[in-house]
Design a protein around this motif. Structure first.
Motif, PDB file in Angstrom:
ATOM      1  N   THR A   1    -102.927  37.095 -28.830  1.00 14.99           N
ATOM      2  CA  THR A   1    -103.148  36.961 -30.261  1.00 14.99           C
ATOM      3  C   THR A   1    -101.852  36.518 -30.939  1.00 14.99           C
ATOM      4  O   THR A   1    -100.788  37.083 -30.682  1.00 14.99           O
ATOM      5  CB  THR A   1    -103.622  38.284 -30.886  1.00 14.99           C
TER       6      THR A   1
ATOM      7  N   GLN B   1    -100.030  35.670 -34.691  1.00  8.56           N
ATOM      8  CA  GLN B   1    -100.051  35.788 -36.148  1.00  8.56           C
ATOM      9  C   GLN B   1     -98.857  35.026 -36.709  1.00  8.56           C
ATOM     10  O   GLN B   1     -97.715  35.266 -36.299  1.00  8.56           O
ATOM     11  CB  GLN B   1     -99.966  37.254 -36.581  1.00  8.56           C
TER      12      GLN B   1
ATOM     13  N   THR C   1    -101.008  35.283 -43.868  1.00 13.68           N
ATOM     14  CA  THR C   1    -100.922  35.353 -42.407  1.00 13.68           C
ATOM     15  C   THR C   1    -102.147  34.707 -41.782  1.00 13.68           C
ATOM     16  O   THR C   1    -103.286  35.034 -42.122  1.00 13.68           O
ATOM     17  CB  THR C   1    -100.823  36.801 -41.916  1.00 13.68           C
TER      18      THR C   1
ATOM     19  N   LYS D   1    -104.222  33.862 -38.176  1.00 20.60           N
ATOM     20  CA  LYS D   1    -104.393  34.474 -36.869  1.00 20.60           C
ATOM     21  C   LYS D   1    -105.167  33.548 -35.924  1.00 20.60           C
ATOM     22  O   LYS D   1    -106.031  32.790 -36.352  1.00 20.60           O
ATOM     23  CB  LYS D   1    -105.160  35.790 -37.001  1.00 20.60           C
TER      24      LYS D   1
ATOM     25  N   GLU E   1    -106.523  33.450 -31.487  1.00 20.55           N
ATOM     26  CA  GLU E   1    -106.627  34.157 -30.203  1.00 20.55           C
ATOM     27  C   GLU E   1    -106.903  33.156 -29.086  1.00 20.55           C
ATOM     28  O   GLU E   1    -107.688  32.222 -29.257  1.00 20.55           O
ATOM     29  CB  GLU E   1    -107.761  35.185 -30.269  1.00 20.55           C
TER      30      GLU E   1
ATOM     31  N   ALA F   1    -104.286  29.758 -35.326  1.00 23.78           N
ATOM     32  CA  ALA F   1    -103.520  30.518 -36.320  1.00 23.78           C
ATOM     33  C   ALA F   1    -103.016  29.597 -37.421  1.00 23.78           C
ATOM     34  O   ALA F   1    -103.007  29.966 -38.606  1.00 23.78           O
ATOM     35  CB  ALA F   1    -102.355  31.241 -35.648  1.00 23.78           C
TER      36      ALA F   1
ATOM     37  N   TRP G   1    -111.217  34.983 -40.274  1.00 24.41           N
ATOM     38  CA  TRP G   1    -110.534  33.728 -39.954  1.00 24.41           C
ATOM     39  C   TRP G   1    -111.085  32.610 -40.823  1.00 24.41           C
ATOM     40  O   TRP G   1    -112.271  32.581 -41.137  1.00 24.41           O
ATOM     41  CB  TRP G   1    -110.754  33.363 -38.484  1.00 24.41           C
TER      42      TRP G   1
END
Length: 327
Positions: free
Chosen positions: A34, A36, A43, A45, A47, A97, A326
């Motif tokens: 993950t 960030q 922020t 993100k 994955e 991200a 997201w």
């Protein structure tokens, strides 16, 4: 003006509810990286999971992410990222991200950024390899009108026949994960057609599927391992009628959108899939899903624990990601 960014990265092993078997591999857990990226109080993100058949693992993609941390923190954008890392789980985590961060900083959602209108999306639910009887029982429990069946070279017809007998109205697609020979495909495809199977995914091994260029299949054939990213597209387009886009293969949504555009221009149908992961990994895949004939975004349902603000699955309908999750 310089960009002030901070990047955090973590590696976590997520355990599956039950073992999940495909050709040559059984998953009991999955390593997920993950990322960030924070900037101006926002922020983003992302994955990523390793593409195991390309030699990746959790530690290797974690090392890749960390190797370019300073560049990311200095303000690298998505286009520049493509040259810093090869396609794979590490680049996927960073790329997604950056998309999420861009949405939050701009005040635009992912649909505005991509100029795509989200629609009602139905995902297939996946049945792993087991005995024909066990696979039929599993199929009966699935909450979707679409079923994706994992197969190998053992008892393929018996397994599909058992599932079709208990699910007469379901749309069935099969995924062989490189498990057949060309001779098996030629023998089985007409029989699967008679059982109303609508697609066969990756029947032959990557790099050993050249015979498909002169084969007229009665069922749509879909490339998975044979089309990792745009560099594989031209060859795959000669051999398959559909491409399964997975963001861990393409190294992110940026490359995935390019690949999807290439396929649409050439009249190649699309599918979106996943390498397992939480809803954070399924969310950017949902963007690609809007262009796809088949959608396979049930990966989060295999895990004992999902992330915060998860996507919902009801009757096969998968929800669009919330802004808190997201995009």
């Amino acid at each position: 003006m310089s960009v002030t960014r901070k990047m955090k990265v973590s590696l976590e092993t997520s355990v599956l509810k039950v073992p999940f078997k495909i050709t040559g591999y059984t998953f009991v857990s999955i390593d997920l990286v993950t990322v960030q990226i924070s900037e101006n109080g926002q922020t983003g993100k992302g994955e990523g999971a390793s593409v195991f058949y390309m030699g990746e693992n959790g530690k290797s993609i974690l090392a890749q992410v960390k190797s370019i941390q300073s560049q990311i923190e200095s303000g690298v954008n998505r286009d520049q990222l493509q040259a810093l890392l090869p396609a794979g789980g590490a680049r996927n985590a960073i790329d997604c991200a950056l998309w999420d961060l861009e949405a939050k900083l701009s005040g635009k959602n992912i649909w505005q950024l991509c100029n795509i209108q989200p629609a009602l999306t139905v995902t297939s639910m996946t049945v792993g390899i087991d005995t024909p009887e066990a696979m039929a029982r599993h199929s009966l429990l699935l909450d979707s009108p679409k079923i994706k069946v994992k197969l190998d070279a053992e008892l393929p017809l018996e397994r599909i026949s058992a599932i079709r007998a208990v699910c007469p109205n379901a749309e069935i697609i099969v995924d062989v994960n490189q498990g057949w020979t060309f001779e098996q495909l030629v023998e089985l495809a007409p029989k699967f057609k008679a059982l109303d199977v609508s697609m066969i995914e990756q029947p032959l091994p990557r790099g050993a599927d050249e015979q498909l260029e002169n084969y007229k299949s009665p069922i749509t054939l879909c490339a998975d391992e044979s089309c990792l990213d745009t560099s594989d597209f031209e060859q795959a387009a000669r051999r398959y009628q559909m491409i399964n886009i997975k963001l861990d293969k393409t190294g992110g949504l940026t490359e995935a959108l390019t690949l999807a555009g290439m396929a649409q221009t050439r009249g190649i149908e699309l599918m979106v899939g996943n390498m397992l992961g939480t809803s954070l990994a399924m969310a950017p895949g949902f963007v690609i899903a809007q262009m796809c004939r088949h959608v396979d975004l049930d990966g989060a349902l295999f895990l004992k624990k999902d992330c915060e603000h998860p996507m919902s699955y009801t009757g096969g309908i998968v929800s669009a990601p919330s802004p808190e999750l997201w995009g």
